[in-house]
Scaffold this active site. Structure first.
Site, PDB file in Angstrom:
ATOM      1  N   HIS A   1       0.817  -1.213   0.000  1.00  0.00           N
ATOM      2  CA  HIS A   1       0.000   0.000   0.000  1.00  0.00           C
ATOM      3  C   HIS A   1       0.845   1.255   0.000  1.00  0.00           C
ATOM      4  O   HIS A   1       2.066   1.210   0.116  1.00  0.00           O
ATOM      5  CB  HIS A   1      -0.981   0.004   1.176  1.00  0.00           C
ATOM      6  CG  HIS A   1      -0.366  -0.029   2.543  1.00  0.00           C
ATOM      7  ND1 HIS A   1       0.392   1.004   3.051  1.00  0.00           N
ATOM      8  CD2 HIS A   1      -0.408  -0.974   3.520  1.00  0.00           C
ATOM      9  CE1 HIS A   1       0.774   0.705   4.282  1.00  0.00           C
ATOM     10  NE2 HIS A   1       0.318  -0.504   4.584  1.00  0.00           N
TER      11      HIS A   1
ATOM     12  N   CYS B   1       2.561  -4.959   6.673  1.00  0.00           N
ATOM     13  CA  CYS B   1       2.381  -4.709   5.240  1.00  0.00           C
ATOM     14  C   CYS B   1       3.684  -4.228   4.608  1.00  0.00           C
ATOM     15  O   CYS B   1       4.703  -4.084   5.275  1.00  0.00           O
ATOM     16  CB  CYS B   1       1.303  -3.648   5.038  1.00  0.00           C
ATOM     17  SG  CYS B   1      -0.342  -4.167   5.577  1.00  0.00           S
TER      18      CYS B   1
END
Length: 165
Positions: free
Chosen positions: A123, A140
């Site tokens: 992301h 992430c």
């Protein structure tokens, strides 16, 4: 009448200009056949077979050493997964989901009486005008917003992603 036409023309120009700033890009180059993440080098490479198409500096989970074992450990997974979903409305600009956890990940976490967690993504940034520190995610892989726009356009669902130590 002339003033009205000028106002309408100006409004149309601004509306079309906003479309040009869309976060959704088009990609017409070679297919990305694999995403390769080297955690220790903090680099991600988009590959067409054995040729690198693009490479990016990355940020990882706040406890980057080792394979993710359970929810909340702050680690980024290691192993082979797939890009399995995309989120155009992400709190982090855009995001591509990683198919963590797999069957083995679930077994390891359950053996410790914990949840394996999930929602692991590639992301963008939290705040587009404020740089994030090193390794700030919950597991992430983070890149800049400009970079996630490029990656989002280039990487298709079901693309293989290999995350190595």
């Amino acid at each position: 009448m002339r003033r009205r036409d000028m106002l309408l023309g100006t409004a149309a120009t601004f509306s079309l200009g906003a479309c040009a700033d869309s976060k959704f890009r088009r990609y017409t180059g070679p297919e990305v056949t694999m995403v390769y993440v080297n955690k220790s080098a903090r680099r991600m490479h988009l590959l067409h077979h054995d040729t690198a198409l693009s490479s990016y500096d990355i940020h990882l989970g706040f406890a980057p050493e080792g394979h993710k074992q359970f929810e909340g450990d702050g680690k980024t997974p290691e192993g082979t997964y797939r890009i399995d979903r995309r989120n155009p409305n992400s709190d982090f600009h855009l995001s591509l989901g990683i198919s963590y956890p797999n069957v083995n990940d679930v077994q390891v976490a359950r053996a410790m009486d914990k949840s394996p967690g999930g929602d692991i993504f590639i992301h963008g940034q939290r705040h587009p005008r404020k740089p994030d520190g090193k390794d700030w995610t919950w597991g992430c892989i983070a890149v800049t917003n400009d970079e996630i726009e490029e990656i989002y356009a280039m990487v298709a669902d079901e693309t293989l992603i290999v995350l190595s130590a």
